[in-house]
Design a protein around this motif. Structure first.
Motif, mmCIF file in Angstrom:
data_model
loop_
_atom_site.group_PDB
_atom_site.id
_atom_site.type_symbol
_atom_site.label_atom_id
_atom_site.label_comp_id
_atom_site.label_asym_id
_atom_site.label_seq_id
_atom_site.Cartn_x
_atom_site.Cartn_y
_atom_site.Cartn_z
ATOM 1 N N GLY A 260 0.826 -1.198 0.000
ATOM 2 C CA GLY A 260 0.000 0.000 0.000
ATOM 3 C C GLY A 260 0.859 1.246 0.000
ATOM 4 N N LEU A 261 0.413 2.288 -0.695
ATOM 5 C CA LEU A 261 1.155 3.549 -0.770
ATOM 6 C C LEU A 261 0.386 4.675 -0.090
ATOM 7 C CD1 LEU A 261 2.580 3.807 -4.421
ATOM 8 C CD2 LEU A 261 3.568 2.677 -2.417
ATOM 9 N N SER A 262 1.122 5.711 0.287
ATOM 10 C CA SER A 262 0.526 6.949 0.801
ATOM 11 C C SER A 262 1.546 8.064 0.640
ATOM 12 C CB SER A 262 0.164 6.800 2.282
ATOM 13 O OG SER A 262 -0.196 8.050 2.846
ATOM 14 N N THR A 263 1.068 9.255 0.297
ATOM 15 C CA THR A 263 1.959 10.424 0.297
ATOM 16 C C THR A 263 1.953 11.109 1.649
ATOM 17 O OG1 THR A 263 0.249 12.006 -0.406
ATOM 18 C CG2 THR A 263 1.461 10.839 -2.145
ATOM 19 N N ALA A 264 1.086 10.660 2.569
ATOM 20 C CA ALA A 264 0.884 11.352 3.840
ATOM 21 C C ALA A 264 1.742 10.784 4.966
ATOM 22 C CB ALA A 264 -0.599 11.308 4.228
ATOM 23 N N HIS A 265 1.604 9.485 5.235
ATOM 24 C CA HIS A 265 2.312 8.884 6.357
ATOM 25 C C HIS A 265 2.154 7.363 6.330
ATOM 26 C CE1 HIS A 265 -1.807 9.084 7.645
ATOM 27 N NE2 HIS A 265 -1.736 10.369 7.968
ATOM 28 N N GLU A 266 2.896 6.703 7.224
ATOM 29 C CA GLU A 266 2.852 5.247 7.338
ATOM 30 C C GLU A 266 1.442 4.738 7.585
ATOM 31 O OE1 GLU A 266 5.172 3.441 10.377
ATOM 32 O OE2 GLU A 266 7.069 4.114 9.530
ATOM 33 N N LYS A 267 0.761 5.379 8.532
ATOM 34 C CA LYS A 267 -0.580 4.928 8.896
ATOM 35 C C LYS A 267 -1.510 4.939 7.689
ATOM 36 C CE LYS A 267 -0.379 6.383 13.740
ATOM 37 N NZ LYS A 267 -0.954 7.284 14.775
ATOM 38 N N GLY A 268 -1.343 5.948 6.836
ATOM 39 C CA GLY A 268 -2.157 6.006 5.627
ATOM 40 C C GLY A 268 -1.892 4.835 4.712
ATOM 41 N N ALA A 269 -0.605 4.472 4.540
ATOM 42 C CA ALA A 269 -0.249 3.338 3.690
ATOM 43 C C ALA A 269 -0.841 2.038 4.231
ATOM 44 C CB ALA A 269 1.269 3.234 3.577
ATOM 45 N N ILE A 270 -0.781 1.870 5.558
ATOM 46 C CA ILE A 270 -1.320 0.659 6.187
ATOM 47 C C ILE A 270 -2.836 0.580 5.985
ATOM 48 C CG2 ILE A 270 -1.678 -0.511 8.389
ATOM 49 C CD1 ILE A 270 1.027 0.728 9.285
ATOM 50 N N LYS A 271 -3.522 1.685 6.250
ATOM 51 C CA LYS A 271 -4.975 1.694 6.106
ATOM 52 C C LYS A 271 -5.393 1.504 4.658
ATOM 53 C CE LYS A 271 -5.998 4.530 10.188
ATOM 54 N NZ LYS A 271 -6.526 5.831 10.675
ATOM 55 N N ASN A 272 -4.690 2.168 3.729
ATOM 56 C CA ASN A 272 -5.008 2.004 2.313
ATOM 57 C C ASN A 272 -4.878 0.543 1.895
ATOM 58 O OD1 ASN A 272 -5.423 4.768 2.076
ATOM 59 N ND2 ASN A 272 -3.387 5.180 1.240
ATOM 60 N N LEU A 273 -3.797 -0.106 2.350
ATOM 61 C CA LEU A 273 -3.560 -1.497 1.985
ATOM 62 C C LEU A 273 -4.626 -2.419 2.569
ATOM 63 C CD1 LEU A 273 -1.929 -3.808 0.841
ATOM 64 C CD2 LEU A 273 -0.458 -3.705 2.862
ATOM 65 N N ASP A 274 -4.852 -2.290 3.868
ATOM 66 C CA ASP A 274 -5.765 -3.228 4.530
ATOM 67 C C ASP A 274 -7.210 -3.061 4.074
ATOM 68 O OD1 ASP A 274 -3.616 -4.246 5.861
ATOM 69 O OD2 ASP A 274 -3.962 -3.160 7.730
ATOM 70 N N LYS A 275 -7.583 -1.852 3.689
ATOM 71 C CA LYS A 275 -8.940 -1.623 3.208
ATOM 72 C C LYS A 275 -9.116 -2.084 1.760
ATOM 73 C CE LYS A 275 -13.141 0.112 3.290
ATOM 74 N NZ LYS A 275 -14.222 -0.488 4.097
ATOM 75 N N GLU A 276 -8.142 -1.787 0.907
ATOM 76 C CA GLU A 276 -8.309 -2.074 -0.519
ATOM 77 C C GLU A 276 -7.955 -3.511 -0.895
ATOM 78 O OE1 GLU A 276 -7.843 2.456 -2.287
ATOM 79 O OE2 GLU A 276 -6.601 0.847 -3.087
ATOM 80 N N ILE A 277 -7.031 -4.151 -0.150
ATOM 81 C CA ILE A 277 -6.698 -5.558 -0.413
ATOM 82 C C ILE A 277 -6.698 -6.315 0.911
ATOM 83 C CG2 ILE A 277 -5.165 -7.157 -1.603
ATOM 84 C CD1 ILE A 277 -3.923 -4.926 -3.102
#
Length: 739
Positions: A260-277
């Motif tokens: 998962g990627l995020s331009t904002a922060h680690e937490k964003g990358a984690i949430k994006n990943l866990d929600k989308e896949i």
């Protein structure tokens, strides 16, 4: 173990069956998309997996430096460095290539600055498969099959390994396409999860991506450039930039990695990943991506000459849907122009605006076919204006590059407003476009422009003629919005500036030409010499012949400068007939490709020129040139594009021209009629279906005999936006005679 295998086997069969059922009810148009088109010659496209306007573009990198590898991939290269998660489509500058993964076998030596020499693998183009949302390749040096697919903000890799006690994955945070890493880290969360960040500088002066990666099987060790890190330790690896994660595999074992990627922060990358896949089934994510693509591609149906043309058409449509790109997390968070954390007012923030290219046809196309997406793009521009007081001109990675000229967020915003888009505040939008045309920045010195009525080459340095012509069009756009808002004083002021193109027209040569602050013409003057910012001169990626026609809003006024329509047509004929296979300055301006005489289909300033013939009462010439462009410069093969696709602009030209009309003046609400190149094209629009039908179209029947709109014959040279948006039927009766 056998039970698990059987369960997985039957689940995969279920997914395939589900896919078959779905495609039986709705046509699977992704089979007509070939992402390899444009990956050879100078198309600069990439074959990786992505979704429409997504944050993630995961795919192969086989080169990172120079003009050839602007997208990170070129067909000529026969080795793969790895698979990075961000790419640009069809640009003229190398950038992105963030967070590279590469599956390997054995102990790989990690070195700083080795450009993947220690771990790259050879491959064959014959082993590659690409379709919208999917990429596959066989890595010969490691006997590994690599596959990947994507969601909006996340990627899924599937690496099928041979049996080995030291199978692994290299994570290279030094890697980038044309840029350099300025800061990076990786942190081990547990034996199957890592997080990290890459910050880099290059053409984009400063951008960063955070990521989270989850592995389907535990890794036994993590090796950095300096030492070995146990996987069960929580450890921050400072600024080290290369890592090797290892584990054991059985023969043909597939290891899944979700990123998962995020331009904002680690937490964003984690949430994006866990929600989308949330799951681990590769086929499920791949099918979701394919269905997403079909929902976009399915808005247009085409009845074409043959399968080859159908592939060119849907691949062009695919290319128009790759950029701009999402940068906001699921909660709207993103890193802004000021590199501070923001939350999008719209919920969706986008970047990668190549507006010098895309204002011409891409955004006008999106405003018809995908108005909801175009609204997000406009609102992203306006949100940026509210943050830093500027609209984008040539923005990548939330950084203004000032690479190109003009203020072409202006026509995109004005076009959306005039087409009735009410999703943004009109006064905010007007103030933003007026500000862009009245406040100085790197490419707009309004004091000199207002004083002289053009940009003098001794005051405004390079690209003076092109900058004048581009600014004139933006002035006109502001005037049109001012008129619609009853701002009469502004309307008169900007319309006066919109006639400044006349001040650089040289009557003797009947071409545009540079002038200094004394009013003297540029001497010596070579009308064929190509210039651009890098090498100096008065033109941007072109010459006097190519730029003379760049008066999009006042073609009648341009014709008047030539005296008569006949003289105008004679000059156009000379332009298309002059044999100029070796233009002076070509080595410094490689963008000027796809030549028909002096005309360059491979670069944007020429894109509207063939349609000028129609407005000068010679539609037969428009028909001849459009057909030649289709036959020569848009082919269903890897080198099938004659120039940079430039974020979808080249492809948007193809789509409009296939339908038989083109927006010379994008904000006018009118499209100049040309000659259709397909038997039938139907647009599924919110208010109904608009269909173009070309009766008796054939290789010989390339000329238009009559035109009917909703059954009524019309002698008009243009088609109105309102005639399209409400649905209807546009019919061309084709003939083999030039009328």
């Amino acid at each position: 173990m056998k039970k698990k295998f059987l369960l997985r086997y039957f689940f995969v069969l279920f997914i395939i069956a589900q896919k078959t059922i779905l495609t039986s009810f709705s046509q699977n148009l992704t089979k007509y998309v070939n992402p390899f088109i444009g990956t050879d010659f100078t198309g600069h496209t990439y074959p990786g997996a992505t979704t429409p306007f997504g944050m993630v573009q995961v795919g192969p990198d086989n080169g990172t430096d120079g003009w050839k590898f602007c997208s990170g991939y070129h067909t000529d290269s026969k080795s793969i460095m790895g698979f990075s998660h961000t790419h640009l489509s069809g640009t003229g500058v190398s950038e992105m290539g963030d967070i590279l993964f590469m599956p390997v076998i054995g102990d790989v030596e990690l070195k700083v600055g080795d450009k993947s020499e220690s771990y790259k693998s050879s491959f064959s183009n014959d082993s590659e498969i690409a379709s919208p949302g999917y990429y596959k390749v066989f890595l010969q040096d490691y006997d590994i099959t690599a596959e990947m697919t994507a969601t909006l903000r996340a990627a899924m890799h599937r690496y099928t390994y041979p049996e080995h006690t030291k199978a692994g994955v290299v994570i290279d945070l030094e890697h980038g396409i044309g840029d350099k890493t300025t800061e990076s880290y990786l942190r081990v969360i547990d034996s199957q999860t890592i997080v990290g960040m890459r910050r880099s500088s290059g053409f984009i002066r400063d951008h960063r991506y955070y990521f989270c990666a989850r592995f389907s099987k535990p890794f036994s060790k993590v090796v950095s450039l300096e030492d070995e890190i146990l996987s069960n330790e929580k450890y921050i690896l400072g600024k080290n930039t290369k890592f090797l994660l290892q584990f054991s595999t059985t023969d043909k074992e597939a290891v899944i990695i979700k990123v998962g990627l995020s331009t904002a922060h680690e937490k964003g990358a984690i949430k994006n990943l866990d929600k989308e896949i949330p799951g681990w089934i590769f086929e499920e994510v791949k099918l979701e991506a394919e269905n997403t693509w079909n929902s976009y591609l399915g808005r247009i149906e085409i009845e074409s000459f043959n399968e080859s043309q159908k592939i060119s058409f849907y691949t062009s449509l695919y290319h128009t849907l790759l950029m701009p790109n999402l940068i906001s997390d699921l909660d709207g968070s993103y890193s802004g122009w000021d590199h501070k954390l923001h939350k999008s007012e719209d919920g969706n923030m986008y970047t990668n605006f190549s507006l010098w290219d895309t204002y011409r046809a891409l955004h006008p196309f999106l405003s018809i076919m995908y108005p909801e997406n175009n609204s997000h793009f406009v609102k992203s521009m306006l949100e940026r204006h509210k943050q830093v007081g500027l609209l984008p001109t040539n923005e990548y990675g939330m950084c203004e590059t000032w690479c190109m000229i003009g203020n072409h967020a202006v026509p995109v915003i004005v076009d959306a407003f005039l087409k009735g888009n009410k999703s943004f505040d009109a006064e905010l939008a007007y103030n933003a476009v007026k500000h862009a045309q009245t406040h100085d920045h790197n490419k707009s010195d309004w004091t000199n422009y207002n004083r002289y009525g053009y940009f003098p080459f001794d005051k405004s340095s390079v690209e003076s003629v092109s900058r004048t012509l581009e600014s004139v069009y933006d002035d006109y756009c502001v005037a049109m919005m001012a008129k619609a808002l009853n701002k009469n004083e502004d309307y008169n002021s900007f319309m006066k500036r919109a006639s400044n193109y006349k001040n650089i027209y040289h009557p003797g040569s009947m071409l545009v030409r540079g002038r200094n602050s004394k009013g003297e013409w540029r001497t010596p003057f070579d009308p064929f010499a190509l210039t651009s910012e890098a090498g100096g001169g008065d033109f941007t990626e072109g010459n006097a012949w190519q730029w003379t026609w760049h008066v999009q809003h006042d073609v009648d006024g341009l014709i008047d400068l030539f005296g008569t329509k006949d003289k105008f047509v004679q000059k156009l004929d000379t332009f298309f007939a002059t044999n100029v296979t070796d233009l002076p300055g070509q080595d410094l301006v490689p963008d000027v490709t796809g030549l028909i005489g002096g005309y360059s289909q491979g670069n944007e300033p020429s894109h509207h020129v063939a349609y000028l013939y129609t407005l000068a009462d010679r539609p037969d010439r428009t028909a001849e040139i459009v057909r030649e462009v289709f036959d020569r410069f848009y082919l269903a093969k890897r080198d099938g594009l004659c120039g940079n696709d430039d974020c979808g602009q080249m492809s948007a030209w193809y789509l409009f021209s296939a339908m038989g009309f083109y927006p010379i003046d994008p904000v006018s609400g009118e499209y100049v009629l040309g000659a259709p190149q397909a038997h039938r094209i139907s647009l599924k629009l919110p208010n109904g279906t608009f269909t173009m039908r070309a009766n008796k179209l054939s290789v010989k029947n390339k000329y238009v005999e009559t035109v009917r709109l909703n059954g009524k014959k019309t002698n008009l040279k243009t088609l109105k936006y309102n005639d399209i948006k409400n649905g209807g039927l546009l019919e061309f009766d084709m003939t083999n005679r030039a009328l």
